[in-house]
Design a protein around this motif. Structure first.
Motif, PDB file in Angstrom:
ATOM      1  N   LEU A 178       0.826  -1.207   0.000  1.00  0.00           N
ATOM      2  CA  LEU A 178       0.000   0.000   0.000  1.00  0.00           C
ATOM      3  C   LEU A 178       0.864   1.263   0.000  1.00  0.00           C
ATOM      4  O   LEU A 178       0.597   2.206  -0.739  1.00  0.00           O
ATOM      5  CB  LEU A 178      -0.930   0.019   1.212  1.00  0.00           C
ATOM      6  N   VAL A 179       1.909   1.266   0.814  1.00  0.00           N
ATOM      7  CA  VAL A 179       2.798   2.432   0.860  1.00  0.00           C
ATOM      8  C   VAL A 179       3.480   2.629  -0.486  1.00  0.00           C
ATOM      9  O   VAL A 179       3.570   3.751  -0.991  1.00  0.00           O
ATOM     10  CB  VAL A 179       3.839   2.281   1.996  1.00  0.00           C
TER      11      VAL A 179
ATOM     12  N   LEU B  93       0.989   4.058  -2.896  1.00  0.00           N
ATOM     13  CA  LEU B  93       0.722   5.460  -2.589  1.00  0.00           C
ATOM     14  C   LEU B  93       1.879   6.355  -3.028  1.00  0.00           C
ATOM     15  O   LEU B  93       1.667   7.433  -3.574  1.00  0.00           O
ATOM     16  CB  LEU B  93       0.456   5.640  -1.089  1.00  0.00           C
ATOM     17  N   ARG B  94       3.105   5.915  -2.795  1.00  0.00           N
ATOM     18  CA  ARG B  94       4.283   6.721  -3.148  1.00  0.00           C
ATOM     19  C   ARG B  94       4.447   6.890  -4.651  1.00  0.00           C
ATOM     20  O   ARG B  94       4.980   7.889  -5.108  1.00  0.00           O
ATOM     21  CB  ARG B  94       5.545   6.091  -2.578  1.00  0.00           C
TER      22      ARG B  94
ATOM     23  N   ASN C 147       2.022   7.036  -6.747  1.00  0.00           N
ATOM     24  CA  ASN C 147       0.774   7.629  -7.239  1.00  0.00           C
ATOM     25  C   ASN C 147      -0.059   6.664  -8.068  1.00  0.00           C
ATOM     26  O   ASN C 147      -0.795   7.065  -8.956  1.00  0.00           O
ATOM     27  CB  ASN C 147       1.054   8.907  -8.037  1.00  0.00           C
TER      28      ASN C 147
ATOM     29  N   LEU D 272      -2.110   4.678  -6.487  1.00  0.00           N
ATOM     30  CA  LEU D 272      -3.271   4.513  -5.634  1.00  0.00           C
ATOM     31  C   LEU D 272      -3.444   5.782  -4.816  1.00  0.00           C
ATOM     32  O   LEU D 272      -2.478   6.289  -4.239  1.00  0.00           O
ATOM     33  CB  LEU D 272      -3.054   3.314  -4.686  1.00  0.00           C
ATOM     34  N   GLY D 273      -4.655   6.290  -4.771  1.00  0.00           N
ATOM     35  CA  GLY D 273      -4.927   7.487  -3.984  1.00  0.00           C
ATOM     36  C   GLY D 273      -5.172   7.141  -2.532  1.00  0.00           C
ATOM     37  O   GLY D 273      -5.472   5.996  -2.183  1.00  0.00           O
ATOM     38  N   LEU D 274      -5.058   8.132  -1.672  1.00  0.00           N
ATOM     39  CA  LEU D 274      -5.255   7.919  -0.245  1.00  0.00           C
ATOM     40  C   LEU D 274      -6.674   7.437   0.047  1.00  0.00           C
ATOM     41  O   LEU D 274      -6.881   6.530   0.848  1.00  0.00           O
ATOM     42  CB  LEU D 274      -4.955   9.205   0.530  1.00  0.00           C
ATOM     43  N   GLY D 275      -7.661   8.022  -0.613  1.00  0.00           N
ATOM     44  CA  GLY D 275      -9.048   7.604  -0.403  1.00  0.00           C
ATOM     45  C   GLY D 275      -9.266   6.156  -0.789  1.00  0.00           C
ATOM     46  O   GLY D 275      -9.928   5.398  -0.076  1.00  0.00           O
ATOM     47  N   SER D 276      -8.686   5.744  -1.911  1.00  0.00           N
ATOM     48  CA  SER D 276      -8.820   4.353  -2.347  1.00  0.00           C
ATOM     49  C   SER D 276      -8.141   3.401  -1.374  1.00  0.00           C
ATOM     50  O   SER D 276      -8.645   2.304  -1.105  1.00  0.00           O
ATOM     51  CB  SER D 276      -8.215   4.176  -3.733  1.00  0.00           C
ATOM     52  N   ALA D 277      -6.998   3.805  -0.840  1.00  0.00           N
ATOM     53  CA  ALA D 277      -6.297   2.970   0.131  1.00  0.00           C
ATOM     54  C   ALA D 277      -7.131   2.807   1.399  1.00  0.00           C
ATOM     55  O   ALA D 277      -7.221   1.707   1.956  1.00  0.00           O
ATOM     56  CB  ALA D 277      -4.940   3.568   0.463  1.00  0.00           C
ATOM     57  N   LEU D 278      -7.745   3.885   1.846  1.00  0.00           N
ATOM     58  CA  LEU D 278      -8.590   3.795   3.044  1.00  0.00           C
ATOM     59  C   LEU D 278      -9.803   2.914   2.803  1.00  0.00           C
ATOM     60  O   LEU D 278     -10.192   2.127   3.671  1.00  0.00           O
ATOM     61  CB  LEU D 278      -9.020   5.194   3.483  1.00  0.00           C
TER      62      LEU D 278
END
Length: 65
Positions: A14-15, A18-19, A21, A23-29
């Motif tokens: 996941l990290v 995210l790093r 780009n 995957l967005g933060l909202g999608s990860a949550l």
């Protein structure tokens, strides 16, 4: 220790996503919350067993390095 190994690998993935780009933060949550909700369903014990087996394999691979 095996579920912890899978959790660490998934968190690292996941990290990484995210790093880069991918995957967005909202999608990860949403993915994390979905996993928690799925674990609370009747499928939870089967998923827990699968994660334990996967984690045991991952931990064995790491220890073998």
């Amino acid at each position: 220790m095996s579920v912890v190994a899978v959790a660490v690998v998934l968190a690292a993935l996941l990290v990484l996503l995210l790093r880069t780009n991918q995957l967005g933060l909202g999608s990860a949550l949403v993915a994390v919350v979905f996993g928690l909700v799925l674990g609370a369903t009747p499928a939870g014990p089967a998923l827990d067993q699968a994660l334990n087996q996967s984690g045991t394999w991952v931990w064995g691979q790491v220890r073998g390095l």
